[in-house]
Scaffold this motif. Structure first.
Motif, PDB file in Angstrom:
ATOM      1  N   LEU A  59     -25.108 -22.238  26.628  1.00  0.00           N
ATOM      2  CA  LEU A  59     -23.750 -22.781  26.527  1.00  0.00           C
ATOM      3  C   LEU A  59     -23.669 -24.150  27.184  1.00  0.00           C
ATOM      4  O   LEU A  59     -24.360 -24.416  28.171  1.00  0.00           O
ATOM      5  N   MET A  80     -18.610 -19.932  32.283  1.00  0.00           N
ATOM      6  CA  MET A  80     -19.871 -19.660  31.581  1.00  0.00           C
ATOM      7  C   MET A  80     -20.459 -18.318  32.008  1.00  0.00           C
ATOM      8  O   MET A  80     -20.986 -17.571  31.179  1.00  0.00           O
ATOM      9  N   LEU A 118     -16.187 -22.576  19.678  1.00  0.00           N
ATOM     10  CA  LEU A 118     -17.583 -22.907  19.960  1.00  0.00           C
ATOM     11  C   LEU A 118     -18.162 -23.731  18.827  1.00  0.00           C
ATOM     12  O   LEU A 118     -17.893 -23.467  17.651  1.00  0.00           O
ATOM     13  N   ILE A 139     -18.657 -25.123  24.454  1.00  0.00           N
ATOM     14  CA  ILE A 139     -17.333 -24.506  24.600  1.00  0.00           C
ATOM     15  C   ILE A 139     -16.282 -25.612  24.481  1.00  0.00           C
ATOM     16  O   ILE A 139     -16.400 -26.659  25.123  1.00  0.00           O
TER      17      ILE A 139
END
Length: 424
Positions: A59, A80, A118, A139
């Motif tokens: 991420l 996260m 996303l 994100i």
């Protein structure tokens, strides 16, 4: 490494942006641990260099740097960790275009940025490591209205709109927690000219959600209940067998092949920390039960035609019924609600979906705890009119009931407590 957090590291960088592209300075966060960092089977099974490394992705997050800020805020690392914990616990992975309903300001402030989309990180390309391939998913913080638009239409479409509005993200989709306006308030034409037109043309690519839902067979007397979907053998509730689960997956897969956008139902078995993640294709398959071993032999679970059914949803799930009808069924597709508290599933299908066991002659059919409901276009249009107030949840008083006696169909919107405590 034995600690309580799923991610080993979160690196935080000061990114100078790109003035030529109108990209402001920001903090750039990158996770380490969703992919395989060690290759020794401690955390992830090592599957070779050609496949995905671990879950196949890490991420990233880009946060606008406030004037005078000398160090990056640490809350994105906690965010996260929360998402990573969900991935490790559910084994559901993320893909570009997914959306995550978080229902809370991402930094626990008073911000309107309370959900996430996303997408591919604009700077970080997939990398080949000794333990497999890793992609980088960014994100992007969004407002509730933008999340709803992504559900009604699709995540990629809303991401494209965010890229065109500098204060809402710009080309690198930088999250500004102080943003006080949605893209639709900044540019009212976006809703009508882009989103509404997109829904009308494309429909929604959200083909299912995890939900608080249940259904009852009203065509049976209560004393006959032991033969209904809530069958018990001893004290064990009936589960979807592995064969049933595979049939559901295959049916949904075949039903989607006729659509221009093949997307498997984004359904998770779990909801963690208020997170409701709706996912796109090619991950752990949709209606896979946490315990899909057969408690009852498959042969004993026959497909039954039902005369009359009662559908029950909580308010959040009920608010998605117009999306299901307008964005999916009117486009010849299906929509599935999968219970987060058990194996129950409700799939709405249109006459255009192949492989369904509900038919126009027998529109309500059940296979074990999986109910299918076939709705004609004419009935869908009527339901949309009758369910108009579902679009205004703030004016809602629960419980709320809708009924179509000649169709022998009843829908109830009930408080969450009913689903959290089945004894109510």
């Amino acid at each position: 490494l034995g600690g309580p957090d799923p991610l080993d590291y979160v690196s935080m960088y000061r990114n100078l942006g790109n003035p030529a592209l109108n990209v402001p300075e920001h903090w750039h966060y990158v996770s380490f641990g969703l992919s395989d960092l060690y290759g020794d089977n401690r955390v992830h099974e090592f599957t070779g260099t050609d496949g995905p490394s671990g879950f196949g992705f890490e991420l990233t997050f880009r946060l606008k740097r406030e004037t005078g800020e000398s160090a990056p805020p640490t809350w994105p690392a906690e965010l996260m960790q929360g998402l990573a914990r969900y991935v490790f616990q559910s084994e559901n992975t993320f893909c570009s275009g997914d959306h995550v309903s978080w229902h809370n300001p991402l930094d626990n402030s008073e911000s309107r940025i309370q959900h996430m989309l996303l997408t591919e990180d604009p700077q970080m390309q997939p990398v080949q490591t000794p333990f497999g391939v890793v992609t980088f998913l960014q994100i992007v913080g969004v407002c509730t209205e933008e999340l709803h638009a992504a559900q009604q239409w699709n995540g990629q479409g809303i991401l494209e709109l965010l890229r065109t509005v500098p204060v809402a993200g710009g080309p690198w989709l930088i999250t500004d927690m102080r943003r006080g306006e949605t893209i639709f308030e900044i540019d009212p034409h976006l809703q009508q000219e882009r989103v509404d037109k997109g829904i009308e043309t494309d429909g929604s690519n959200l083909s299912g959600v995890s939900a608080k839902c249940a259904w009852d067979d009203l065509s049976r007397p209560p004393e006959d209940d032991e033969d209904s979907r809530s069958i018990c053998i001893g004290t064990q509730p009936r589960r979807l067998s592995g064969k049933d689960t595979e049939q559901i997956r295959e049916t949904l897969r075949r039903g989607l092949e006729i659509n221009s956008k093949p997307v498997l139902p984004p359904i998770n078995a779990q909801r963690q920390n208020g997170l409701n993640h709706d996912r796109a294709p090619s991950r752990k398959d949709s209606l896979e039960s946490e315990s899909s071993a057969a408690i009852i032999p498959h042969e004993l679970i026959r497909t039954r035609q039902l005369e009359s059914v009662h559908l029950k949803f909580n308010q959040e799930s009920g608010a998605l019924i117009p999306l299901c009808l307008r964005g999916r069924l009117l486009h010849g597709r299906h929509f599935t609600y999968k219970s987060i508290t058990g194996d129950t599933a409700i799939t709405f299908v249109s006459t255009g979906v192949e492989g369904a066991f509900a038919t126009e002659e027998h529109p309500y059919a059940a296979h074990g705890p999986w109910l299918q409901i076939l709705l004609t276009e004419e009935f869908v249009e009527r339901m949309l009119e009758d369910l108009e107030d579902l679009n205004s949840p703030e004016e809602f008083k629960l419980p709320k009931e809708y009924s179509w006696p000649e169709k022998k169909l009843k829908v109830s919107i009930l408080p969450d407590a009913v689903f959290d405590n089945p004894l109510h």
